[in-house]
Design a protein around this motif. Structure first.
Motif, PDB file in Angstrom:
ATOM      1  N   GLY A  37       0.817  -1.258   0.087  1.00 58.11           N
ATOM      2  CA  GLY A  37       0.176  -0.028  -0.020  1.00 58.11           C
ATOM      3  C   GLY A  37       0.781   1.331  -0.150  1.00 58.11           C
ATOM      4  N   GLN A  38       2.076   1.166  -0.057  1.00 51.19           N
ATOM      5  CA  GLN A  38       2.991   2.444  -0.033  1.00 51.19           C
ATOM      6  C   GLN A  38       3.298   2.924  -1.439  1.00 51.19           C
ATOM      7  N   THR A  39       3.380   4.258  -1.407  1.00 49.40           N
ATOM      8  CA  THR A  39       4.058   4.829  -2.515  1.00 49.40           C
ATOM      9  C   THR A  39       5.581   5.151  -2.447  1.00 49.40           C
ATOM     10  N   GLU A 234       7.527   7.265   0.975  1.00 48.97           N
ATOM     11  CA  GLU A 234       9.090   7.277   1.173  1.00 48.97           C
ATOM     12  C   GLU A 234       9.641   7.748  -0.042  1.00 48.97           C
ATOM     13  N   VAL A 235      11.107   7.934   0.155  1.00 49.25           N
ATOM     14  CA  VAL A 235      11.792   8.702  -0.992  1.00 49.25           C
ATOM     15  C   VAL A 235      13.048   7.892  -1.029  1.00 49.25           C
ATOM     16  N   VAL A 236      13.599   7.501  -2.257  1.00 52.83           N
ATOM     17  CA  VAL A 236      14.898   7.001  -2.553  1.00 52.83           C
ATOM     18  C   VAL A 236      15.449   7.998  -3.739  1.00 52.83           C
ATOM     19  N   GLY A 247      14.617   7.981   3.065  1.00 50.91           N
ATOM     20  CA  GLY A 247      13.792   8.452   4.004  1.00 50.91           C
ATOM     21  C   GLY A 247      12.636   8.751   3.585  1.00 50.91           C
ATOM     22  N   THR A 248      11.573   9.168   4.659  1.00 55.75           N
ATOM     23  CA  THR A 248      10.224   9.456   4.666  1.00 55.75           C
ATOM     24  C   THR A 248      10.028  10.880   3.735  1.00 55.75           C
ATOM     25  N   VAL A 249       8.824  11.255   3.254  1.00 54.66           N
ATOM     26  CA  VAL A 249       8.981  12.228   2.466  1.00 54.66           C
ATOM     27  C   VAL A 249       9.092  13.406   3.377  1.00 54.66           C
ATOM     28  N   TYR A 250       8.519  13.150   4.608  1.00 59.96           N
ATOM     29  CA  TYR A 250       8.826  14.601   5.459  1.00 59.96           C
ATOM     30  C   TYR A 250      10.261  14.705   5.824  1.00 59.96           C
TER      31      TYR A 250
END
Length: 294
Positions: A37-39, A234-236, A247-250
């Motif tokens: 369920g994650q983007t 989350e972001v790579v 990390g997380t988008v925040y």
């Protein structure tokens, strides 16, 4: 096959993935996890390796190119809980997984859709191939997916050719095709790059709604930090074939630890940032300082 120790942790785990094109290393020891369920946004400038990462997951990097997966694992948890390493899976098995359990949306739908077949036939063909449905049932499934992606007058649109549709409608067709087999993982490679900003916002909003409705996990490949802010959990961050920050988008937006990430964020235009300036500002070269340094 094996079983992930904690099945709730990840639906897809990329571990130390290295991909080469001849003597050139396009992906260097890349690792990340995608949870149900994650983007997950994979972001970086052109040439950073983000699209090659997506093509490697689909095992398309080996087809028609000199691409080669030299090392690593791509562990995919199937709906029954079993895990397969896509790197070592046979091409026959990949044909069952590709487009069925893992689907991909490409950035330019006009070159991805066949101009001599109606869009309805192209979606129905994918359903017949992967789901084993008959012609009538596959057409009905195509109609259902057109309704799912909010295509107006879907029954009439089924019989249109790609050139008869706008860019935004063609992209909706591509999303419908990708979702037609209820995939576990959806990879979107720059899905809004070829669209104007108004249609881009519509497509991103649609993808968020569809993810909530279908429960699919999404990997969003993009160079646009605005898109990352809009859709990612989350972001790579990739630069020069390597992952330089995750990390997380925040965390990425509020407290980036790497200079390269800060450079990407600084490149996003901000309303009013040129107030009081008599001439355009010079753009710093993103990644001029090695992205691995903080």
């Amino acid at each position: 096959m094996s079983t992930i120790p904690n099945p709730a942790d990840a639906v897809l785990s990329v571990r130390n993935l290295t991909v080469t094109f001849g003597s050139f290393t396009a992906i260097d020891s890349v690792s990340f996890d995608l949870r149900p369920g994650q983007t997950l946004a994979v972001v970086g400038e052109s040439g950073s390796g983000k699209s090659v990462t997506a093509l490697s997951i689909m095992r398309l990097v080996e087809l028609g190119t000199r691409g080669r997966i030299e090392n690593g694992e791509i562990l995919f948890r199937r709906p029954d809980g079993s895990v397969v390493d896509l790197v070592r899976t046979s091409e026959e098995e990949m044909r069952h997984i590709r487009g069925n359990q893992i689907s991909m949306i490409f950035q330019e739908p006009l070159t991805s859709l066949n101009p001599v077949y109606t869009v309805g036939n192209q979606v129905a063909e994918a359903v017949m191939l992967h789901q084993g449905l008959g012609k009538d049932a596959a057409r009905q499934r195509a109609l259902e997916t057109f309704e799912l992606v909010r295509i107006p007058n879907p029954a009439e649109r089924l019989d249109q050719y790609p050139h008869e549709m706008s860019g935004g409608m063609r992209q909706r067709v591509m999303i419908a095709m990708a979702l037609s087999c209820d995939p576990t993982v959806l990879i979107a490679d720059e899905p809004t790059t070829a669209l104007d900003v108004t249609i881009q916002a519509q497509i991103l909003g649609l993808m968020r709604e569809l993810q909530n409705e279908t429960g699919a996990s999404v990997i969003m490949i993009t160079h646009d930090m605005g898109v990352v802010a809009e859709v990612a959990d989350e972001v790579v961050v990739m630069n020069r074939s390597k992952v330089v920050e995750t990390g997380t988008v925040y965390e990425i937006f509020e407290n980036p630890t790497q200079q390269y990430t800060r450079s990407l964020l600084a490149a996003v235009p901000r309303l009013g940032s040129m107030t009081g300036s008599a001439a355009p500002a010079r753009f710093d070269l993103v990644g001029a300082a090695d992205g691995a340094a903080s």
